[in-house]
Design a protein around this motif. Sequence first.
Motif, short mmCIF file in Angstrom:
data_model
loop_
_atom_site.label_atom_id
_atom_site.label_comp_id
_atom_site.label_asym_id
_atom_site.label_seq_id
_atom_site.Cartn_x
_atom_site.Cartn_y
_atom_site.Cartn_z
N ILE A 235 0.98 -1.24 0.00
CA ILE A 235 0.07 0.00 0.06
C ILE A 235 0.85 1.29 0.13
N ILE A 236 1.98 1.26 0.59
CA ILE A 236 2.84 2.38 0.45
C ILE A 236 3.34 2.69 -1.01
N ASN A 237 3.65 1.55 -1.49
CA ASN A 237 4.11 1.65 -2.90
C ASN A 237 3.19 2.33 -3.82
N ARG A 238 2.04 1.81 -3.55
CA ARG A 238 0.74 2.22 -4.64
C ARG A 238 0.73 3.99 -4.18
N PHE A 239 0.82 4.10 -2.89
CA PHE A 239 0.47 5.72 -2.52
C PHE A 239 1.51 6.52 -2.97
N ALA A 240 2.97 5.97 -2.97
CA ALA A 240 3.89 6.97 -3.28
C ALA A 240 3.84 6.91 -4.78
N HIS A 241 3.55 5.96 -5.58
CA HIS A 241 3.37 6.02 -7.24
C HIS A 241 2.26 7.04 -7.53
N VAL A 242 0.88 7.07 -6.61
CA VAL A 242 -0.18 8.19 -6.90
C VAL A 242 0.73 9.61 -6.50
N ALA A 243 1.46 9.63 -5.42
CA ALA A 243 1.77 10.96 -5.03
C ALA A 243 2.93 11.50 -6.06
N ARG A 244 3.46 10.56 -6.70
CA ARG A 244 4.52 11.12 -7.87
C ARG A 244 3.76 11.60 -8.92
N LYS A 245 2.59 10.69 -9.36
CA LYS A 245 1.65 11.11 -10.64
C LYS A 245 1.03 12.63 -10.34
N HIS A 246 1.08 12.90 -8.56
CA HIS A 246 0.29 14.30 -8.49
C HIS A 246 1.32 15.17 -8.59
N GLY A 247 2.41 14.84 -8.70
CA GLY A 247 3.66 15.81 -8.62
C GLY A 247 4.10 16.17 -7.14
N LEU A 248 3.74 15.29 -6.10
CA LEU A 248 4.18 15.66 -4.47
C LEU A 248 5.34 14.69 -4.58
N LEU A 249 6.44 14.99 -5.12
CA LEU A 249 7.65 14.35 -5.15
C LEU A 249 8.36 14.29 -3.61
N ASP A 250 8.14 15.12 -2.93
CA ASP A 250 8.56 14.72 -1.45
C ASP A 250 7.70 14.11 -0.60
N VAL A 251 6.38 14.00 -0.96
CA VAL A 251 5.45 13.00 -0.22
C VAL A 251 6.09 11.63 -0.64
N CYS A 252 6.29 11.48 -1.76
CA CYS A 252 6.57 10.12 -2.53
C CYS A 252 7.83 9.60 -2.06
N VAL A 253 8.80 10.60 -1.85
CA VAL A 253 10.12 10.14 -1.32
C VAL A 253 10.01 9.68 0.12
N SER A 254 9.37 10.59 1.15
CA SER A 254 9.21 10.26 2.57
C SER A 254 8.27 9.20 2.66
N LEU A 256 8.39 6.46 0.50
CA LEU A 256 8.79 5.52 0.30
C LEU A 256 9.95 4.86 1.56
N ASN A 257 10.57 6.16 2.05
CA ASN A 257 11.57 5.66 3.21
C ASN A 257 11.08 4.89 4.33
N LYS A 258 9.69 4.96 4.42
CA LYS A 258 8.99 3.92 5.73
C LYS A 258 9.43 2.66 5.08
N ILE A 259 9.43 2.13 3.87
CA ILE A 259 9.54 0.77 3.64
C ILE A 259 10.91 0.30 4.43
N TYR A 260 11.93 1.31 4.32
CA TYR A 260 13.15 0.87 4.83
C TYR A 260 12.87 0.26 6.47
#
Length: 354
Positions: A235-254, A256-260
């Motif tokens: 679900i984090i990956n799906r959300f990050a993908h959607v955030a990137r598509k919406h142009g929210l690049l910082d949201v996407c990166v932060s 994705l970092n939770k996956i670590y």
Amino acid sequence: KARSGLIPFSEPEYCLWEDHWILAAEKLQQWDTLQELGRSESNVELQLECAWRTKDWHEQKDTLEEMIKELPEVATPRRLVFEAFLSLVKDPGAVEKNTVFTMKLENAMQLTLRKWISMPYNLCPAHIPLLQHFQQFVELQEAVQIFGSLSTTTAQTLEKKSSDLKMVLQAWRERLPNICDDISIWSDLVAWRQNVFNSINKTYIPLINSTQQNGAQAGTTNTYGYRGYHETAWIINRFAHVARKHGLLDVCVSSLNKIYTLPNIEISEAFLKLREQARCHYQKPGEINLGLEVINNTNLMYFSNSQKAEFYTLKGMFHEKLERHQDAELAYGQGVQLDLSQAKAWAAWGKYND
């Protein structure tokens, strides 16, 4: 500036600025900042929305229950959702007899239906939050099965119970908002599901540890015992993908970092995480070299040929942007050779040559 008296303002103006600032912060997923604002202004509604995203409802159920009591007495579907979930967390074993949960959920449905019939006949943006509520109600009912299963899971029945949950969790994977839906809708859904996955982990992880101590092989337990973590990564990956598509690049990166921080994820999720991360760097000005670093430092040994092909194609795109034409040509060629049926590789190579 207005707060510190640097510019004059009227009360309605200030309220409008504040509302829009809160809305912007919500879309940028700045929940910690909003939590502080909610606390300093005694805005319980905002504090609860932040807690939905950042707090462990299982651990802090009593604190959250006290907070809900501070809300105005007027029932709203959102308040009833919070109350229903808390009653489920507090009494997961007695789901059939959990009259509080059933009553809260039915009241929330009735309220939402009343709002629905007061709306225009033709579907319009005002209907969307109500549709969001209905999805939440459906998933709350399905969560009853999950919590019921968790309350009867033992180390011996772990594999069977985990397999039983798979059907509900698969249905959740297939029931997502549209990619163009507002990021707040996605954020709300992701937060709710992560709370449920957290409850799964709280039950399964101690059982895995006890199974391993009793001599069972760790490898066989991993697949089903870590189901909560696998779903969280998905679900984090799906959300990050959607955030990137919406142009929210910082949201996407932060995001994705939770996956670590997850102790166990599947290879496919690791691949998606790295791909999204690289694409974020590709879209950010001045971060091309960082993205290339991510790709070069990735150990491709565990990935399939089609995944490797995608990585080489990405590498080609980065070299192309840096105008290293020889390296780009080589990377695109390697991508196509690794998997001849990889459409993205052919398309990117063709575009480059064109």
